[in-house]
Design a protein around this motif. Structure first.
Motif, PDB file in Angstrom:
ATOM      1  N   GLY A  54       2.316   9.941  38.839  1.00  0.00           N
ATOM      2  CA  GLY A  54       1.901   8.686  38.232  1.00  0.00           C
ATOM      3  C   GLY A  54       0.388   8.602  38.143  1.00  0.00           C
ATOM      4  N   ALA A  55      -0.103   7.856  37.166  1.00  0.00           N
ATOM      5  CA  ALA A  55      -1.540   7.664  37.012  1.00  0.00           C
ATOM      6  C   ALA A  55      -2.045   6.670  38.050  1.00  0.00           C
ATOM      7  CB  ALA A  55      -1.851   7.166  35.608  1.00  0.00           C
ATOM      8  N   GLY A  56      -3.276   6.893  38.510  1.00  0.00           N
ATOM      9  CA  GLY A  56      -3.871   5.992  39.478  1.00  0.00           C
ATOM     10  C   GLY A  56      -3.432   6.292  40.895  1.00  0.00           C
ATOM     11  N   GLU A  57      -3.860   5.433  41.815  1.00  0.00           N
ATOM     12  CA  GLU A  57      -3.572   5.642  43.231  1.00  0.00           C
ATOM     13  C   GLU A  57      -2.512   4.697  43.773  1.00  0.00           C
ATOM     14  OE1 GLU A  57      -7.283   5.249  45.220  1.00  0.00           O
ATOM     15  OE2 GLU A  57      -8.168   7.045  44.298  1.00  0.00           O
ATOM     16  N   ARG A  58      -2.190   3.634  43.016  1.00  0.00           N
ATOM     17  CA  ARG A  58      -1.296   2.603  43.557  1.00  0.00           C
ATOM     18  C   ARG A  58       0.175   2.998  43.505  1.00  0.00           C
ATOM     19  NH1 ARG A  58      -1.893  -2.497  40.261  1.00  0.00           N
ATOM     20  NH2 ARG A  58      -0.556  -3.375  41.897  1.00  0.00           N
ATOM     21  N   ALA A  59       0.588   3.627  42.393  1.00  0.00           N
ATOM     22  CA  ALA A  59       2.031   3.774  42.186  1.00  0.00           C
ATOM     23  C   ALA A  59       2.403   5.088  41.529  1.00  0.00           C
ATOM     24  CB  ALA A  59       2.546   2.615  41.323  1.00  0.00           C
ATOM     25  N   PHE A  60       3.489   5.669  42.029  1.00  0.00           N
ATOM     26  CA  PHE A  60       4.209   6.707  41.297  1.00  0.00           C
ATOM     27  C   PHE A  60       4.934   5.998  40.163  1.00  0.00           C
ATOM     28  CE2 PHE A  60       8.279   8.993  40.721  1.00  0.00           C
ATOM     29  CZ  PHE A  60       7.801  10.229  40.324  1.00  0.00           C
ATOM     30  N   SER A  61       5.788   5.053  40.512  1.00  0.00           N
ATOM     31  CA  SER A  61       6.399   4.165  39.530  1.00  0.00           C
ATOM     32  C   SER A  61       7.042   2.988  40.252  1.00  0.00           C
ATOM     33  CB  SER A  61       7.462   4.881  38.695  1.00  0.00           C
ATOM     34  OG  SER A  61       8.125   3.948  37.838  1.00  0.00           O
ATOM     35  N   ALA A  62       6.844   1.797  39.685  1.00  0.00           N
ATOM     36  CA  ALA A  62       7.449   0.586  40.236  1.00  0.00           C
ATOM     37  C   ALA A  62       8.841   0.343  39.680  1.00  0.00           C
ATOM     38  CB  ALA A  62       6.552  -0.617  39.943  1.00  0.00           C
ATOM     39  N   GLY A  63       9.380   1.304  38.949  1.00  0.00           N
ATOM     40  CA  GLY A  63      10.735   1.159  38.425  1.00  0.00           C
ATOM     41  C   GLY A  63      10.745   0.583  37.024  1.00  0.00           C
ATOM     42  N   LEU A  64      11.890   0.032  36.636  1.00  0.00           N
ATOM     43  CA  LEU A  64      12.018  -0.532  35.301  1.00  0.00           C
ATOM     44  C   LEU A  64      11.026  -1.671  35.109  1.00  0.00           C
ATOM     45  CD1 LEU A  64      15.894  -0.673  34.860  1.00  0.00           C
ATOM     46  CD2 LEU A  64      14.313   1.043  33.980  1.00  0.00           C
ATOM     47  N   ASP A  65      10.519  -1.792  33.896  1.00  0.00           N
ATOM     48  CA  ASP A  65       9.552  -2.832  33.574  1.00  0.00           C
ATOM     49  C   ASP A  65      10.277  -4.178  33.506  1.00  0.00           C
ATOM     50  OD1 ASP A  65       7.728  -4.580  32.403  1.00  0.00           O
ATOM     51  OD2 ASP A  65       6.811  -3.008  31.203  1.00  0.00           O
ATOM     52  N   LEU A  66      10.214  -4.939  34.601  1.00  0.00           N
ATOM     53  CA  LEU A  66      10.941  -6.201  34.669  1.00  0.00           C
ATOM     54  C   LEU A  66      10.384  -7.237  33.703  1.00  0.00           C
ATOM     55  CD1 LEU A  66      11.538  -6.507  38.522  1.00  0.00           C
ATOM     56  CD2 LEU A  66      13.048  -5.579  36.760  1.00  0.00           C
ATOM     57  N   LYS A  67       9.092  -7.151  33.406  1.00  0.00           N
ATOM     58  CA  LYS A  67       8.504  -8.076  32.439  1.00  0.00           C
ATOM     59  C   LYS A  67       9.114  -7.840  31.064  1.00  0.00           C
ATOM     60  CE  LYS A  67       4.034  -9.635  30.622  1.00  0.00           C
ATOM     61  NZ  LYS A  67       2.565  -9.451  30.675  1.00  0.00           N
ATOM     62  N   GLU A  68       9.253  -6.569  30.703  1.00  0.00           N
ATOM     63  CA  GLU A  68       9.875  -6.248  29.418  1.00  0.00           C
ATOM     64  C   GLU A  68      11.343  -6.652  29.422  1.00  0.00           C
ATOM     65  OE1 GLU A  68       9.441  -2.469  26.602  1.00  0.00           O
ATOM     66  OE2 GLU A  68      10.757  -2.057  28.296  1.00  0.00           O
ATOM     67  N   LEU A  69      12.026  -6.429  30.536  1.00  0.00           N
ATOM     68  CA  LEU A  69      13.433  -6.800  30.640  1.00  0.00           C
ATOM     69  C   LEU A  69      13.622  -8.299  30.482  1.00  0.00           C
ATOM     70  CD1 LEU A  69      14.843  -4.620  33.556  1.00  0.00           C
ATOM     71  CD2 LEU A  69      15.498  -4.542  31.157  1.00  0.00           C
ATOM     72  N   GLY A  70      12.673  -9.068  31.027  1.00  0.00           N
ATOM     73  CA  GLY A  70      12.779 -10.515  30.944  1.00  0.00           C
ATOM     74  C   GLY A  70      12.688 -11.027  29.523  1.00  0.00           C
ATOM     75  N   ALA A  71      12.097 -10.232  28.647  1.00  0.00           N
ATOM     76  CA  ALA A  71      11.934 -10.642  27.248  1.00  0.00           C
ATOM     77  C   ALA A  71      13.034 -10.101  26.353  1.00  0.00           C
ATOM     78  CB  ALA A  71      10.575 -10.175  26.734  1.00  0.00           C
ATOM     79  N   THR A  72      13.898  -9.256  26.913  1.00  0.00           N
ATOM     80  CA  THR A  72      14.969  -8.652  26.112  1.00  0.00           C
ATOM     81  C   THR A  72      16.269  -8.688  26.912  1.00  0.00           C
ATOM     82  OG1 THR A  72      14.723  -6.403  26.975  1.00  0.00           O
ATOM     83  CG2 THR A  72      13.284  -7.036  25.155  1.00  0.00           C
ATOM     84  N   SER A  73      17.310  -8.215  26.303  1.00  0.00           N
ATOM     85  CA  SER A  73      18.593  -8.059  27.001  1.00  0.00           C
ATOM     86  C   SER A  73      18.942  -6.589  27.071  1.00  0.00           C
ATOM     87  CB  SER A  73      19.700  -8.825  26.263  1.00  0.00           C
ATOM     88  OG  SER A  73      19.799  -8.367  24.923  1.00  0.00           O
TER      89      SER A  73
END
Length: 258
Positions: A54-73
């Motif tokens: 993953g890019a940066g130092e904070r995360a490999f990956s936080a999983g599915l993009d919940l913000k995007e999920l909240g805007a779609t089904s």
């Protein structure tokens, strides 16, 4: 900004999830790009080993993009990957090349599942792992509920699954979840050294050995031993004595060099 970076270092291909501002969360477009890249590199004869980070130092990956999920089904479309739907977990599992996860930061839920799909996991000492499915009310669809208990045992897997507790890279190493934890500053150097060493091995042999380990893991122990015996007879019976002698000499020379 390109969500997936692909770099080539000779026979090693490095795939970097490049959404650091979103903790490298998996958007639908990133899922499509990652799946396509793994499939393409699996077919590329010049690529011998894949590294995923993953890019940066904070995360490999936080999983599915919940913000995007909240805007779609689109949850099922992002998770299941059946038919026309891309699924990076399936792509990694079916990739004939070894795939190493360089876990540079947190690996959460779907990001955790993505790391577990890889053949070898090496973590920065600052990395952490968590199954937070219970916190968002989503049932795993990429194998976490089944894989984790087989790797670290049902008690520890249930502790993570029921609580959502983050475990450290040190704990993950002690539990056998990752091969080892290394200083964050040297993570990619360590991973690349391993990848280059693996790339020295005959590509066809690596593909067959990976398949043997994976297929045997899905069988009962007795059946797995029978599978190994059958593959061993078939492969070793075709070896020429002079080739075996040359390879043995190469192993001995490498051992003396160390």
């Amino acid at each position: 900004m390109t969500e997936l970076l692909i770099e080539r270092h000779g026979p090693v291909a490095v795939l970097t999830l490049n959404r650091p501002q979103a903790m490298n969360a998996l958007s639908q477009s990133l899922i499509r790009s990652l799946t396509a890249a793994v499939v393409a590199l699996g077919r590329d004869e010049t690529a011998r080993v894949l590294v995923l980070t993953g890019a940066g130092e904070r995360a490999f990956s936080a999983g599915l993009d919940l913000k995007e999920l909240g805007a779609t089904s689109g949850l099922l479309g992002m998770v299941e990957g059946d038919g026309e739907r891309p699924n990076p977990i399936h792509a990694i599992a079916q990739c004939p090349k070894p795939v190493i996860a360089a876990v540079n930061g947190v690996a959460i839920t779907g990001g955790f599942e993505l790391a577990l799909a890889c053949d070898i996991l090496i973590a920065a000492d600052t990395a952490r792992f968590a199954d937070t499915h219970q916190r968002v009310g989503v049932v795993p669809g990429w194998g976490l509920s089944q894989k984790l208990s087989r790797i670290i045992g049902p008690s520890r897997a249930k502790e993570m699954a029921f609580s959502g507790r983050f475990i450290t890279a040190t704990e993950a190493s002690a539990w056998g979840l990752v091969s080892r934890a290394v200083p964050a500053a040297g993570l990619m150097a360590d991973v690349m050294a391993l990848a280059q060493e693996i790339a020295e091995v005959d590509a066809g042999f690596l593909t067959d050995y990976k398949r043997l380990v994976d297929e045997g893991y899905d069988l009962a122990f007795g059946e797995a031993m029978a599978l190994e015996a059958e593959r061993s007879r078939r492969h070793n019976g075709a070896l020429a004595p002079e080739d075996l002698a040359a390879r043995r000499a190469g192993v001995q020379a490498k051992g003396r060099a160390r």
